[in-house]
Design a protein around this motif. Structure first.
Motif, PDB file in Angstrom:
ATOM      1  N   LYS A   2       0.860  -1.183   0.000  1.00  0.00           N
ATOM      2  CA  LYS A   2       0.000   0.000   0.000  1.00  0.00           C
ATOM      3  C   LYS A   2       0.897   1.234   0.000  1.00  0.00           C
ATOM      4  O   LYS A   2       1.836   1.323   0.787  1.00  0.00           O
ATOM      5  CB  LYS A   2      -0.927  -0.012   1.213  1.00  0.00           C
ATOM      6  CG  LYS A   2      -1.966  -1.141   1.145  1.00  0.00           C
ATOM      7  CD  LYS A   2      -2.794  -1.223   2.398  1.00  0.00           C
ATOM      8  CE  LYS A   2      -3.922  -0.219   2.346  1.00  0.00           C
ATOM      9  NZ  LYS A   2      -4.866  -0.401   3.492  1.00  0.00           N
ATOM     10  N   CYS A   4       1.446   5.443   0.111  1.00  0.00           N
ATOM     11  CA  CYS A   4       0.972   6.736   0.594  1.00  0.00           C
ATOM     12  C   CYS A   4       1.943   7.809   0.109  1.00  0.00           C
ATOM     13  O   CYS A   4       3.162   7.622   0.180  1.00  0.00           O
ATOM     14  CB  CYS A   4       0.930   6.728   2.126  1.00  0.00           C
ATOM     15  SG  CYS A   4       0.604   8.338   2.868  1.00  0.00           S
ATOM     16  N   GLU A  34      -2.350  -0.323   9.233  1.00  0.00           N
ATOM     17  CA  GLU A  34      -3.306  -0.640   8.160  1.00  0.00           C
ATOM     18  C   GLU A  34      -2.638  -1.328   6.974  1.00  0.00           C
ATOM     19  O   GLU A  34      -3.304  -1.646   5.990  1.00  0.00           O
ATOM     20  CB  GLU A  34      -3.997   0.633   7.661  1.00  0.00           C
ATOM     21  CG  GLU A  34      -4.967   1.245   8.638  1.00  0.00           C
ATOM     22  CD  GLU A  34      -5.546   2.548   8.103  1.00  0.00           C
ATOM     23  OE1 GLU A  34      -5.654   2.708   6.860  1.00  0.00           O
ATOM     24  OE2 GLU A  34      -5.895   3.410   8.920  1.00  0.00           O
ATOM     25  N   PHE A  36       0.158  -0.022   5.189  1.00  0.00           N
ATOM     26  CA  PHE A  36       0.940   0.839   4.303  1.00  0.00           C
ATOM     27  C   PHE A  36       2.427   0.576   4.564  1.00  0.00           C
ATOM     28  O   PHE A  36       2.866   0.575   5.713  1.00  0.00           O
ATOM     29  CB  PHE A  36       0.619   2.320   4.538  1.00  0.00           C
ATOM     30  CG  PHE A  36      -0.660   2.769   3.892  1.00  0.00           C
ATOM     31  CD1 PHE A  36      -0.649   3.325   2.621  1.00  0.00           C
ATOM     32  CD2 PHE A  36      -1.874   2.611   4.549  1.00  0.00           C
ATOM     33  CE1 PHE A  36      -1.844   3.733   2.019  1.00  0.00           C
ATOM     34  CE2 PHE A  36      -3.061   3.013   3.955  1.00  0.00           C
ATOM     35  CZ  PHE A  36      -3.046   3.575   2.685  1.00  0.00           C
ATOM     36  N   THR A  37       3.161   0.346   3.481  1.00  0.00           N
ATOM     37  CA  THR A  37       4.597   0.075   3.614  1.00  0.00           C
ATOM     38  C   THR A  37       5.450   0.993   2.746  1.00  0.00           C
ATOM     39  O   THR A  37       6.658   1.079   2.955  1.00  0.00           O
ATOM     40  CB  THR A  37       4.931  -1.383   3.238  1.00  0.00           C
ATOM     41  OG1 THR A  37       4.483  -1.621   1.899  1.00  0.00           O
ATOM     42  CG2 THR A  37       4.286  -2.370   4.204  1.00  0.00           C
ATOM     43  N   SER A 121      -0.693   5.944  -5.836  1.00  0.00           N
ATOM     44  CA  SER A 121      -0.878   6.027  -4.384  1.00  0.00           C
ATOM     45  C   SER A 121      -2.317   5.694  -4.009  1.00  0.00           C
ATOM     46  O   SER A 121      -3.246   5.929  -4.778  1.00  0.00           O
ATOM     47  CB  SER A 121      -0.549   7.439  -3.878  1.00  0.00           C
ATOM     48  OG  SER A 121       0.824   7.703  -4.005  1.00  0.00           O
ATOM     49  N   GLU A 122      -2.476   5.173  -2.810  1.00  0.00           N
ATOM     50  CA  GLU A 122      -3.808   4.864  -2.293  1.00  0.00           C
ATOM     51  C   GLU A 122      -4.290   5.911  -1.300  1.00  0.00           C
ATOM     52  O   GLU A 122      -5.458   5.919  -0.930  1.00  0.00           O
ATOM     53  CB  GLU A 122      -3.802   3.486  -1.645  1.00  0.00           C
ATOM     54  CG  GLU A 122      -3.531   2.392  -2.665  1.00  0.00           C
ATOM     55  CD  GLU A 122      -3.343   1.047  -2.011  1.00  0.00           C
ATOM     56  OE1 GLU A 122      -4.263   0.592  -1.312  1.00  0.00           O
ATOM     57  OE2 GLU A 122      -2.263   0.459  -2.203  1.00  0.00           O
TER      58      GLU A 122
END
Length: 155
Positions: A2, A4, A34, A36-37, A121-122
């Motif tokens: 994920k 960001c 959650e 995100f990496t 990006s999410e």
């Protein structure tokens, strides 16, 4: 994986800096929880550099996370003060990856960087207080592309 991205103003009032740093740290912890990496930053003064530094700090506790820099040009920091250039270089040296879009500054390179941060990006974590400039452009681009925005300027 994920992803960001971060976007924000260069100027952060001194009175807001500590609270913003704490909000950013809490936000990073929640995002890591959650799943995100991957975290992307654009290397500008102000919020971009603060976000990159906080990701590097969080990586000490969470070695699975990565900081990816997407920079507009190799000479991005050429007109900055020495301390700012040294910090910029230190962030580059500790990032997991660095992508320069252009060798030298050219018209539109900042907008290209902003779009590259958002693409794929999410989530976009922002520090936005005004409806103008590069941060506003980036947030508008994110919204147009269905990327949610989390504005840390809102308390």
């Amino acid at each position: 994986m994920k992803i960001c991205c971060f976007t924000g103003h260069r100027d952060i009032p001194a009175t807001a800096r500590l609270a913003l740093t704490l909000r950013l740290d809490r936000t990073l912890e929640a995002l890591i929880a959650e799943g995100f990496t991957e975290f992307r930053a654009g290397g500008a003064l102000g919020f971009d550099m603060l976000a990159a530094l906080r990701v590097l700090s969080a990586r000490e506790k969470h070695p699975e996370i990565k900081l990816h820099l997407i920079l507009p040009c190799r000479d991005q920091a050429k007109n900055w003060r020495e301390g700012e250039r040294l910090l910029w270089q230190d962030i580059i040296d500790h990032a997991n990856s660095v992508r320069f879009l252009f060798d030298t500054y050219r018209s539109g390179c900042m907008y290209a960087r902003n779009r590259a941060l958002v693409d794929g990006s999410e989530l976009c974590v922002a520090y936005i207080t005004k409806r103008q400039g590069g941060t506003f452009y980036t947030c508008s681009y994110a919204q147009q592309n269905g990327v949610p925005i989390l504005n840390l300027a809102k308390k």
